[in-house]
Structure formats: C-alpha cells, structure tokens
Scaffold this active site. Structure first.
Site, PDB file in Angstrom:
ATOM      1  N   GLY A 354       0.783  -0.900   0.530  1.00 30.69           N
ATOM      2  CA  GLY A 354      -0.030  -0.127   0.444  1.00 30.69           C
ATOM      3  C   GLY A 354       0.020   0.499  -0.092  1.00 30.69           C
ATOM      4  CB  THR A 355       2.690   1.065   2.452  1.00 32.45           C
ATOM      5  OG1 THR A 355       2.178  -0.077   2.195  1.00 32.45           O
ATOM      6  CG2 THR A 355       3.190   1.025   3.983  1.00 32.45           C
ATOM      7  CB  VAL A 356       2.435   6.497   4.142  1.00 28.06           C
ATOM      8  CG1 VAL A 356       1.559   6.868   3.329  1.00 28.06           C
ATOM      9  CG2 VAL A 356       1.561   6.005   5.330  1.00 28.06           C
ATOM     10  CB  SER A 373      -0.135   0.362   4.814  1.00 23.06           C
ATOM     11  OG  SER A 373      -1.110  -0.078   3.785  1.00 23.06           O
ATOM     12  CG  MET A 436       5.393   3.878   0.405  1.00 22.57           C
ATOM     13  SD  MET A 436       4.983   4.075  -1.171  1.00 22.57           S
ATOM     14  CE  MET A 436       3.257   3.117  -1.384  1.00 22.57           C
TER      15      MET A 436
END
Length: 536
Positions: A354-356, A373, A436
C-alpha cells in the site's frame, strides 16, 4: 493558463539533505513539516514519527489511514526495538464459514478482508514507552489539517482520482456509501490544489488523543466500528477490538558486507529482503550497471520470494524457523541454483529447527523507521460512518488452502507486506530506510541497500536509481528510465522484461543516515511522489 502539475519535461536533480538537529523524511511535505515542528517543540524522534504518521492519515488517505496497520523500528539509547502493530483476523472467521457464504477466495473489498486495525494502538504504545510529549500533543497537527483542510498535492490527486474512478464502478453496494460521502463529497476526487477537509476524521483523532487510543478499542469508537460491522454481517466485533495489543518484538538481521540489515520478524515480509541478501552476499560485483549484476539481484529476490510466500504468516504458526531460512548453509544452497539463465522460482526446503513510510531522527541519537498502511490504496472501501476511519483489507492476503502456512483462521495475523528497515554497523546506528509499495517492498529494500553498500551511492542517489520489480515466473518490470541496453541483455538471459510507464508500481522510499563521529544527518527522499525532507 492551465498548468499540468504532473508534467515534468526536464530532468531535475535532488541533492542529499544535510542537517544535525533533527530530520523527518516522508512522502508528504505537510506531514514532514509537522514532524519537524514536534521536534522543535521539544519532542523526540518518536514523537515526531507519531505526529508525521497521524498527519499522513489526513493528507495521504490514498495510502493509509486510522483503520490500518503499522510497524516500527526504534533506535534509542544504543538499542533497536521492534513494534508489530498488525491486527489479527476476527476470532469468528474461518475458511469453512466463508465457503458456507459461497466464497472460494477472499475478496478485496467489503467486510470479509477487514482485520483489527493496529494504527491507533501503535501510536499510543510508541508514545507511552518512548515519547516525551503526550499523544494528544503529537496528534494536534493532524487534527488541525483534518479540521481546517489542506491543499491536495499532485501525486495524491492522481491516485485519489484513480481510486474514485475504480470504486464508482465496483463499490455499488450500500455498505460503501460512506466512502463516497467521506472522500468524494462533491461526487468526484479533489483536484490538485483543492482544499480538502474531514471533520469526522478530526473528531476521531481528537478522541484517540484524549483517551490514549483506548476509545478505538474499548470505547465509543469501538462501538461505532462494531455496529457498522454487525449491520452488514461482518465478522469484526467489540471483543476483537478490545483484545488487541501491539507486540514488542526482537528485530531480525543479517550481516551484509560489514553492515547489519534489520527487519521486523514475520508476519512481515522483511524476511524476504534478508533472505535475498543472504543469497546475494556470496557474489562479488564489479559495477552496478551490468546485466550480470541485475541478473543475480533478480534471481536472488525470486528465490527469497518463493520461500517467503510459502512460509511467512503469523510467527506462531510458521512451519519453518526464521533462523533456518536465514542460515548461511541454506543461503548457499539457494545461491547454487543461480546460473546464467533466468529461472522459474520454487520454494526450497530449509532444515527445520500500500502504504506510507517515514523516517525520523533527533539530536539525541533517537531514530525511527515507521510504516503504516490500509493496503491496496484505500483498503476495504469501507468507512465507518462519520469518523473518517477507512478500514484496511489485510485479510485478502490469507490463503483459503487449509494446508498453507498462511491459511485463514480466526484471531491470526496474515502475511503482511509493510516493512520498516534499519541499518547499523559495529553496534552503532547508521539509520532508518524503507520503500513502501505492496510486494515491491522487500525488492526496494534490496535495491537501496545494495546501491548504498555495494556501489557507494548516497541516500538520495540510492533512491533515484531506476528500479526493477520481479512480478512472477520470469516476468520482470522495469521503469521507463531503466537503461535499454541492460533490459535487452537481461532479455537474452531469459527474463521477460516489461517496461512500465507508471512509476507508482516501483515504490516510494525514504532514507536517513547518521554519521557516528559528527552526528550529522544525511537524508534522501522519493522523487516518484510528493516526497520531501524537513530538517534543521
């Protein structure tokens, strides 16, 4: 005049950011600045990480949210700590139950793939154990941006519009109505520069801060989540929420050419990056831009992924030990499979025994590698009414094969894609790193680590280098900036090379290094997104 904020016809160059008091690197300028403000207010790197992560749920909802999971590696007082903030599946879910409902596989959207969110509890636990400020203080910047609004950045707008276009075609049931009310209140995704607000999100963050996260799991917020689940025959209950606690874990590592590379242990896929490095360190590389170098990198990653996708799950239910998968002898046996031609990877049989993403550092020597995420962008497509809580869909990664290590079961953590990384040498911190992006993450870790250690690239150059991604079998994606002569040479070795125009498929990373002698910080951020570094 109409300006296209996604059109950049000229090559640009970002230099490594250098500072010595504090640094925050992430994918959104407003989030990075919020973390820096917390440092200047007297908070430490842990407080800054929480503040940055909370703001990211507001200003980058396409990648993460309050209803997702989180993992962290925290370096403080000469020691590295790991936090697994991934939530388990609901206790009542099972393969048999889903089959009775007519499912042969776990869907991407709706209530079935929803697992217990771990983000709020992870913030609270990090704050409790290592923070200097209260959780409410660290959440204040996020509350401000949710309540007062923020102008949408270019890459964010692009992914938001892509998600809206997809969701309006496939999320047509009543349970998804609240996603559109929350994230497309005007019937569309916001444009670049348009101010977006989410009052419900602000109220939820305020309550999380005021109760140190407890309301999310045993209070008013938990009641709202459980009621929404019950209304649409979901499995998630108040009991599932109330019984959740993040888990402090011992990070795992391998030695790579004098450095120690650290990851969170399973259920995360950081094991894959370490497995690939274990295979790779038996080779020597004369220079980076060589077909032979890329070939060995890709082959090592394929073999590591084959093992990871077979064995990684909740650590209590893995059929093989992490130490066995990372052993020198097993790495040597996998390395022996690599020849001149691309192979089709199969899992091995190790001996059983996904994601951070964001990175922070402060003047005291604390450093944090943090990732959170919702998975697949906005996650399940579900938003708890009036709260701004977009729920994750991590359960989609479970297997419906009861014989698989990662088979779906109640109260179990699934194979998890989000992984923070950390680098040390001779017992001293070098710093946090991460890339990510779903199954790109261990591949990104391998590439930036080898870029820095094998080829002496600085943090920014290590992130800027063209990337590749193994997809399946012999298929390998490469960025459009990947040298064509190398792509052709890899093709001759049997790799099925596919050039991708979309940069988003290759992950987004951040790196902070600390010079042990001077304490000077060196940061690199991602050019493939709205990334920035705030420092002083």
């Amino acid at each position: 005049m109409t300006t296209d904020y996604l059109h950049y016809p000229y090559a640009s160059q970002r230099m490594t950011t250098v500072a010595n008091k504090g640094m925050v690197a992430t994918s959104q300028p407003l989030a990075a600045q919020a973390g820096l403000d917390i440092l200047k207010k007297g908070g430490n790197a842990i407080d800054a990480a929480i503040a940055t992560a909370a703001v990211l749920t507001v200003v980058e909802p396409t990648s993460n949210g309050i209803g997702g999971d989180a993992f962290a590696l925290v370096w403080t007082k000469g020691q590295l700590h790991g936090l697994n903030g991934s939530g388990p599946s609901p206790k009542s879910i099972s393969i048999e139950s889903l089959k009775e409902r007519g499912y042969d596989e776990i869907p991407k959207f709706g209530w079935i793939p929803v697992t217990v969110p771990g983000v709020p509890a992870s913030w609270a636990e990090l704050s409790r154990r290592f923070g200097k400020l209260s959780l409410r203080e660290t959440l204040e910047p996020a509350i401000h941006y949710a309540e007062e609004g923020f102008p949408v950045s270019p890459i964010l707008s692009k992914f938001w519009q892509n998600a809206h276009a997809q969701f309006k075609e496939i999320l047509t049931d009543d349970e998804f109505t609240h996603w559109f009310e929350t994230f497309a209140p005007e019937g569309r995704a916001p444009e670049v520069g348009e101010v977006f607000r989410s009052k419900g999100h602000a109220e939820t963050l305020r309550e999380i801060g005021d109760t140190d996260g407890k309301s999310f799991y045993q209070g008013a917020i938990a009641e709202k989540i459980a009621a929404f689940s019950a209304k649409y025959n979901g499995y998630l209950t108040e009991e599932d929420l109330a019984s959740f606690q993040p888990e402090w874990v011992d990070p795992i590592s391998v030695s790579y050419r004098g450095y120690d590379v650290w990851e969170i242990p399973p259920n995360g896929q950081g094991l894959i990056a370490l497995s690939a490095l274990t295979i790779l360190k038996g080779f020597e590389f004369d220079h980076k831009e060589s077909a032979e170098t890329y070939h060995k990198h890709i082959e090592s990653m394929k073999l590591a992924f084959a093992d990871g996708q077979k064995y990684i799950t909740d650590h209590k239910q893995m059929s093989v030990a992490v130490d066995d998968l990372l052993s020198e002898s097993y790495g040597e046996s996998r390395r022996a499979l690599i020849g001149d031609e691309a192979l089709t990877p199969l899992p091995g049989q190790p001996p059983k025994g996904g994601t951070v993403y964001l990175a922070t550092a402060d003047a005291e020597g604390n450093m944090v590698s943090f990732i959170q995420s919702n998975y697949m962008g906005f996650g399940s497509g579900l938003v708890v009414p009036g709260t701004g809580i977009a729920l994750q869909n991590r359960g989609h990664n479970f297997s419906m094969d009861p014989e698989h290590d990662n088979a779906l079961a109640g109260g179990k953590r699934t194979y998890h894609t989000i992984i923070p990384g950390f680098l040390s040498k001779n017992g001293e911190a070098v710093g946090p790193f991460g890339v990510m992006g779903g199954f790109m993450q261990p591949q990104g870790h391998l590439q930036v680590i080898t870029n820095m250690i094998d080829f002496n690239l600085n943090p920014q150059a290590a992130l800027d280098a063209p990337r590749w991604q193994w997809v399946e079998g012999k298929r390998v994606w490469v960025e459009s900036t990947f040298p064509s002569y190398l792509a052709e040479a890899l093709s001759r070795k049997g790799h099925k090379i596919e050039v991708q125009l979309e940069k988003g498929a290759f992950g987004r990373g951040q790196i902070i290094w600390r010079d042990h002698q001077s304490g000077t910080l060196f940061g690199g951020t991602e050019s493939r997104t709205d990334g920035t570094i705030a420092a002083y």
